[in-house]
Design a protein around this motif. Structure first.
Motif, short mmCIF file in Angstrom:
data_model
loop_
_atom_site.label_atom_id
_atom_site.label_comp_id
_atom_site.label_asym_id
_atom_site.label_seq_id
_atom_site.Cartn_x
_atom_site.Cartn_y
_atom_site.Cartn_z
N LYS A 102 34.11 32.60 39.91
CA LYS A 102 34.45 31.22 39.61
C LYS A 102 33.34 30.56 38.80
N LEU A 103 32.09 30.88 39.14
CA LEU A 103 30.97 30.29 38.41
C LEU A 103 30.98 30.69 36.95
N ILE A 104 31.21 31.97 36.67
CA ILE A 104 31.21 32.41 35.28
C ILE A 104 32.40 31.81 34.52
N THR A 105 33.51 31.58 35.25
CA THR A 105 34.67 30.95 34.62
C THR A 105 34.37 29.51 34.26
N VAL A 156 44.03 41.79 31.52
CA VAL A 156 42.96 42.49 32.23
C VAL A 156 41.89 41.52 32.73
N CYS A 157 41.38 40.68 31.84
CA CYS A 157 40.31 39.76 32.23
C CYS A 157 40.81 38.36 32.56
N GLY A 158 42.11 38.11 32.35
CA GLY A 158 42.66 36.80 32.64
C GLY A 158 42.17 35.71 31.72
N GLY A 159 41.64 36.13 30.55
CA GLY A 159 41.14 35.15 29.59
C GLY A 159 39.65 34.86 29.74
N ASP A 160 38.99 35.53 30.71
CA ASP A 160 37.57 35.26 30.96
C ASP A 160 36.65 35.99 29.99
N ARG A 161 37.19 36.89 29.19
CA ARG A 161 36.46 37.64 28.17
C ARG A 161 35.64 38.81 28.70
N GLU A 162 34.98 38.63 29.82
CA GLU A 162 34.20 39.72 30.40
C GLU A 162 34.69 40.04 31.81
#
Length: 265
Positions: A70-73, A180-186
């Protein structure tokens, strides 16, 4: 009395931390020989408590993992807000973006993992001061959002996040959020290594063989698209679209045939 809450390593080959006990070699041998350990009356409690402890630890790990992601998002949201602020052209637009950005920055420290049970706890400590400073900084919102972007890159590296192998770090796949990443990129490196890219390759629909039309209408398998991800194609049971005689009608025909045979007799 042999303990039933630990399995001797020489027999089970179980080296999991929860199956280990610090013992000298003499007591180790005595334990394996069943000379001491929980009495029968305690065995059921020990086994039940061990399961509860395991579930509790699993819960903590899952909770902390969710917090970490959640933090990285949210840090990624800061990047998006920075871009939105740069695109704002009116005082009202700028005010609206700054209001959301300020709230986001102030809540960032609450999302950082605080439990030492988190496998990434030490990595977080290296950037926790910077995360906390984002909520206390009274500088320009744009500068704070830029700082959040830099922290995000540092955070991703500390946690072992790598660019999503499907979207190559763009966050999108075929004009929508990457599946795969749900749009989080990483994503975490260990997850990235398990991604089967072949599952996302386009193949002909197995129902219409890539034609898009099935029996004069849009193909029910692909909706007329003709091609689909291999993961979807492999899940389709082509036999489900094979025509067979209606079992009810077949039964009525058999009844009628038997009736007619009886009449002839």
């Amino acid at each position: 009395m042999r303990s039933r809450d630990l399995d001797p390593v020489h027999r089970s080959k179980n080296n999991h931390p929860e199956n280990l006990l610090w013992l000298c070699k003499n007591h180790h041998k005595a334990y394996d020989n069943g000379l001491y350990g929980p009495i029968d009356e305690d065995v059921a409690f020990v086994e039940g408590f061990k399961r509860s402890l395991h579930r509790h630890r699993l819960f903590l790990w899952q909770m902390q993992h969710q917090i970490s992601n959640k933090l990285i998002t949210v840090l990624e949201d800061c990047n998006a807000l920075a871009a939105q602020l740069a695109a704002a052209t009116t005082a009202q637009q700028i005010k609206a973006v700054k209001k959301i950005a300020k709230s986001t920055l102030e809540n960032l420290p609450k999302l950082a993992p605080v439990s030492k049970t988190d496998p990434n706890y030490q990595a977080v400590q290296t950037i926790s001061a910077n995360v906390a400073s984002l909520s206390k900084d009274k500088g320009a919102i744009a500068a704070r959002l830029k700082k959040a972007g830099a922290i995000r890159e540092e955070y991703a590296a500390a946690f072992g996040f790598v660019a999503c192998p499907l979207c190559k770090g763009s966050g999108t796949h075929e004009s929508t959020d990457c599946p795969v990443c749900g749009g989080d990129r990483e994503i975490e490196e260990q997850l990235a290594e398990r991604v089967d890219l072949q599952a996302y390759k386009k193949v002909n629909c197995p129902v219409c063989d890539g034609d898009g039309i099935f029996r004069g209408d849009l193909c029910p398998g692909c909706g007329g698209e003709a091609r689909m991800d291999r993961r979807y194609a492999e899940a389709i049971e082509v036999d489900d679209y094979t025509k067979v005689d209606c079992p009810r009608l077949r039964g009525l025909r058999e009844v009628r045939r038997q009736f007619l045979l009886g009449m002839r007799r």
